[in-house]
Design an enzyme around this catalytic site. Structure first.
Site, short mmCIF file in Angstrom:
data_model
loop_
_atom_site.label_atom_id
_atom_site.label_comp_id
_atom_site.label_asym_id
_atom_site.label_seq_id
_atom_site.Cartn_x
_atom_site.Cartn_y
_atom_site.Cartn_z
N CYS A 337 0.79 -1.23 0.00
CA CYS A 337 0.00 0.00 0.00
C CYS A 337 0.83 1.29 0.00
O CYS A 337 0.54 2.19 -0.79
CB CYS A 337 -1.04 -0.01 1.12
SG CYS A 337 -0.60 -0.88 2.62
N ARG A 366 7.72 -11.31 5.12
CA ARG A 366 7.25 -11.10 6.49
C ARG A 366 8.03 -12.02 7.43
O ARG A 366 8.20 -13.20 7.15
CB ARG A 366 5.74 -11.34 6.58
CG ARG A 366 4.99 -10.32 5.75
CD ARG A 366 3.50 -10.45 5.78
NE ARG A 366 2.89 -9.45 4.91
CZ ARG A 366 1.60 -9.40 4.60
NH1 ARG A 366 0.77 -10.32 5.11
NH2 ARG A 366 1.14 -8.46 3.80
N GLN A 384 1.32 -11.68 -3.24
CA GLN A 384 -0.04 -11.26 -2.95
C GLN A 384 -0.70 -10.69 -4.21
O GLN A 384 -0.09 -9.91 -4.94
CB GLN A 384 -0.04 -10.20 -1.85
CG GLN A 384 -1.36 -10.01 -1.15
CD GLN A 384 -1.17 -9.23 0.14
OE1 GLN A 384 -0.70 -8.10 0.13
NE2 GLN A 384 -1.56 -9.81 1.26
N ASP A 386 -2.54 -8.25 -4.81
CA ASP A 386 -2.90 -7.05 -4.08
C ASP A 386 -3.44 -5.99 -5.03
O ASP A 386 -2.99 -5.88 -6.17
CB ASP A 386 -1.65 -6.52 -3.37
CG ASP A 386 -1.99 -5.72 -2.12
OD1 ASP A 386 -3.17 -5.63 -1.79
OD2 ASP A 386 -1.06 -5.21 -1.49
N HIS A 388 -5.17 -1.72 -4.95
CA HIS A 388 -5.58 -0.53 -4.19
C HIS A 388 -6.37 0.40 -5.11
O HIS A 388 -5.93 0.68 -6.23
CB HIS A 388 -4.36 0.20 -3.61
CG HIS A 388 -3.65 -0.63 -2.59
ND1 HIS A 388 -2.61 -1.47 -2.91
CD2 HIS A 388 -3.86 -0.78 -1.25
CE1 HIS A 388 -2.20 -2.09 -1.82
NE2 HIS A 388 -2.94 -1.70 -0.80
N LYS A 471 -12.26 -4.06 7.72
CA LYS A 471 -12.20 -4.87 6.50
C LYS A 471 -13.32 -5.90 6.48
O LYS A 471 -13.82 -6.31 7.53
CB LYS A 471 -10.85 -5.56 6.37
CG LYS A 471 -10.42 -6.36 7.58
CD LYS A 471 -9.03 -6.96 7.39
CE LYS A 471 -8.62 -7.79 8.61
NZ LYS A 471 -7.44 -8.64 8.34
N HIS A 517 -8.29 -1.24 0.01
CA HIS A 517 -7.32 -2.31 -0.15
C HIS A 517 -8.11 -3.57 -0.52
O HIS A 517 -9.12 -3.86 0.12
CB HIS A 517 -6.57 -2.58 1.16
CG HIS A 517 -5.92 -1.37 1.76
ND1 HIS A 517 -4.56 -1.21 1.84
CD2 HIS A 517 -6.45 -0.27 2.35
CE1 HIS A 517 -4.28 -0.08 2.45
NE2 HIS A 517 -5.42 0.52 2.77
#
Length: 646
Positions: A337, A366, A384, A386, A388, A471, A517
């Protein structure tokens, strides 16, 4: 006489000091026999607890809880954990108990065992537990003072640590025979009321999850109201073991791990990379169709960016240590992000540009604890899917609906249509969230409105939000009924302002966009593990790393086998020729174990007639087909992305 309300609306008179079990007896003798605990205005209480009715005004709601209900199962498993702890202390005197909570489908207890304990010892512990059940020991709750509790558990450092943290007047213990345990409860009324159980396995666990603390022995078990339910669960466990993605991944040459590379870093073999590529290509295709632009933002980020976004303060423990270049420190990227917000800031935006949708298949890093790593489901390098979305507050519902449409399409394609939605909210008393009550209130209201507008039912859960916003988490069930948190849509009113994201509104003024997100399958690695177990390695044809294998009857038929391979490969089918020295029958057996959707047997007759003998996965005999017809059929099947394949 006072009264309580029953679930059907009736009121029932109760005498002063009357116990919950006695009230249950008034309702019905059979119901009382089945009761394990009760509820008083929603609070679960022991059957031995007094029921305080109301003489005037609203009478409290009284409910009987049986073992086949979620609350009843929870209590049953908690009480079974206590029976196991009692068995351990009887068989291994001097053992120190720590905590033993119920969990989904069972329970565990972390114990500092006096002596060595192995899986071979579990049947003996079970036998002692059955003896404890046969004693039918009353399970009694006692409120104690801090001094009394310390006297009871003075030789147990783990219980003493817990006692020191409990408030005065909030300490209770449970007694069954000569066994005591520090516990809030509630519990079943006696050990004879426990159901069927099985101890499953041992593991190591640091006290309170801190690797600086002693390592304890964690004993896992499961408990059910009846033997039939226990056997059903154990059968499901066996099926789950047969579908274990770690073993199937090894058998099908999909991925591996190596200590030379490092724990939690999966290495994907050619077939595994093909599977990854198909998974990611599919989501990319769907996202592109819905107006998402794909970007790339690399693997390293200046630490200062994470200071500004709030990640360094709230997410530091999940980050790898910094790498320093002069006065600048870099971090391996644990999330996308802040990088996507930096991309947004790279050019000026007007309200006409919004929404801006960035998507990225980025490998993130991570710093998971080594004891928590588990195959592909918990790794240190994860990719991911991912995305946005930068939008106005007025566009939230429309963009939520768009993201929801993508999620539904993808999960349906994979055969994961059984899912629920959890609305993950912050715990206002917890310190792990960015403090901005006004923006949190707006974000939570916006997400609730989007869910309601989409007609989605959901369960609100406090304490599960991201540190920057609420979320909607999609909890999907696989073929074994196990629940996985996969997709997510999050509403963020906080980070864009911290990183200076702006657009020029219709009024000519600068405004801060809202950030959504969104992840469809979560991480490629974890979702691959789910798919491996969902399909048991027998992937639908479109997803299979190898979609067809050509098996020549003998070496003299290799030339035609190669022609078949070329024809299918030219149509986009992933096909191989088995030219090993094995006999035809052994080739068929080995390729069946590889779960290839189609085996094409070719000999002299097939070569002469331009045919193939098609053996579908799971079938013991084949059927003849013209090569061109088979090619048309398999290409159409791949294009349709059938969820279940053959």
């Amino acid at each position: 006489m006072a009264e309580v309300r029953l679930p059907d609306g009736r009121e029932l008179a109760v005498e002063p000091g009357e116990k919950a079990g006695q009230v249950a007896e008034k309702i019905g003798k059979r119901l009382a026999r089945d009761a394990v605990v009760a509820k008083l205005d929603g609070e679960v209480v022991d059957l031995g607890s007094p029921v305080d009715g109301a003489g005037s005004g609203d009478a409290p709601l009284f409910e009987v809880v049986t073992a086949d209900s979620p609350d009843g199962l929870y209590v049953l498993r908690h009480s079974t954990a206590h029976a196991m702890a009692q068995a351990i202390t009887e068989l291994y005197p001097g053992s120190k108990l720590s905590i033993g909570p119920p969990i989904q489908d069972g329970f565990y207890y972390d114990i500092d065992v006096a002596g060595r304990l192995t899986d071979d010892d579990l049947p003996g512990i079970e036998e002692r537990m059955r003896e404890i059940l046969s004693r039918d020991l009353p399970i009694e709750r006692r409120e104690t003072s801090r001094e009394e509790a310390e006297e009871l558990f003075g030789d147990n450092p783990y219980k003493m640590e817990l006692i020191r943290e409990l408030p005065d007047g909030g300490i209770s213990v449970y007694k069954q025979g000569d066994f005591y345990d520090l516990c809030r409860g509630p519990h079943v009324p006696s050990t004879g009321r426990l159901g069927s159980f099985k101890l499953l396995n041992l593991a190591g666990a640091y006290w309170r999850g801190d690797e600086n603390n002693p390592m304890l022995t964690r004993i896992y078990g499961t408990a059910w109201p009846t033997e039939k339910e226990l056997k059903g669960y154990l059968n499901r466990l066996e099926e789950a073991r047969a579908r274990d993605h770690r073993q199937i991944g090894k058998d099908l040459d999909l991925f591996t791990f190596s200590p030379e590379v490092g724990a939690g870093i999966p290495l994907f073999l050619p077939k595994g990379e093909t599977l990854r590529h198909e998974m990611e290509s599919y989501v990319r295709e769907v996202q592109t169709r819905h107006g998402y632009d794909h970007v790339w933002t690399g693997h390293l980020v200046n630490e200062r960016l994470y200071e500004r976004s709030g990640h360094l303060e709230h997410y530091r423990d999940a980050m790898f240590p910094p790498m320093t270049d002069g006065e600048t420190s870099y971090r391996l990227k644990p999330m996308n992000c802040p990088s996507h917000m930096t991309l947004f800031n790279a050019r000026a935006h007007s309200y006409r540009d919004l929404p801006v949708r960035y998507a990225e298949f980025a490998t993130l890093y991570r710093y998971e604890k080594s004891g928590e790593l588990n195959g592909l489901t918990r790794v240190r390098s994860l990719t991911q899917d991912d995305a946005h979305v930068f939008c106005t507050a007025e566009q939230i519902q429309e963009e939520f609906a768009r993201a929801l449409e993508i999620i539904r399409e993808v999960l349906d394609t994979y055969g994961l249509a059984d899912y629920s939605v959890r609305l993950s909210l912050r715990d206002p008393d917890a310190a792990k969230y960015i403090a901005d009550d006004e923006k949190w209130t707006r974000a939570e209201a916006a997400l609730r409105e989007a869910l309601d507008a989409a007609g989605i039912s959901y369960e609100a859960v406090e304490g599960e939000a991201a540190f920057y916003g609420p979320k909607a988490d999609f909890m999907a069930k696989d073929v074994l009924g196990r629940e996985w948190q996969l997709s997510t849509i999050q509403v963020d009113f906080i980070q864009p302002g911290r990183l200076g994201c702006e657009y020029t509104g219709e009024d000519g003024e600068k405004h801060t966009p809202v950030l959504l997100h969104r992840a469809v399958t979560g991480t490629t690695e974890r979702f691959m593990a789910v798919l491996i177990e969902q399909f048991g390695g027998a992937f639908p044809t479109w997803l299979s790393p190898v979609q067809a294998v050509v098996v020549p009857v003998s070496d003299e038929h290799l030339e035609y086998a190669r022609r078949v391979e070329g024809e299918l490969a030219g149509r986009g089918v992933r096909v191989e020729v088995d030219d090993s020295e094995n006999t035809m029958q052994k080739k068929i057996r080995l390729n069946a174990r590889q779960k290839v959707p189609y085996q094409l047997i070719v000999g002299g007759r097939e070569a002469e007639e331009e045919k193939v003998n098609v053996r579908r996965r799971g079938q013991k005999t084949g059927e003849d087909a013209n090569l061109s017809d088979f090619a048309d059929d398999v290409v159409a099947e791949i294009a349709a992305r059938d969820s279940y394949g053959q």
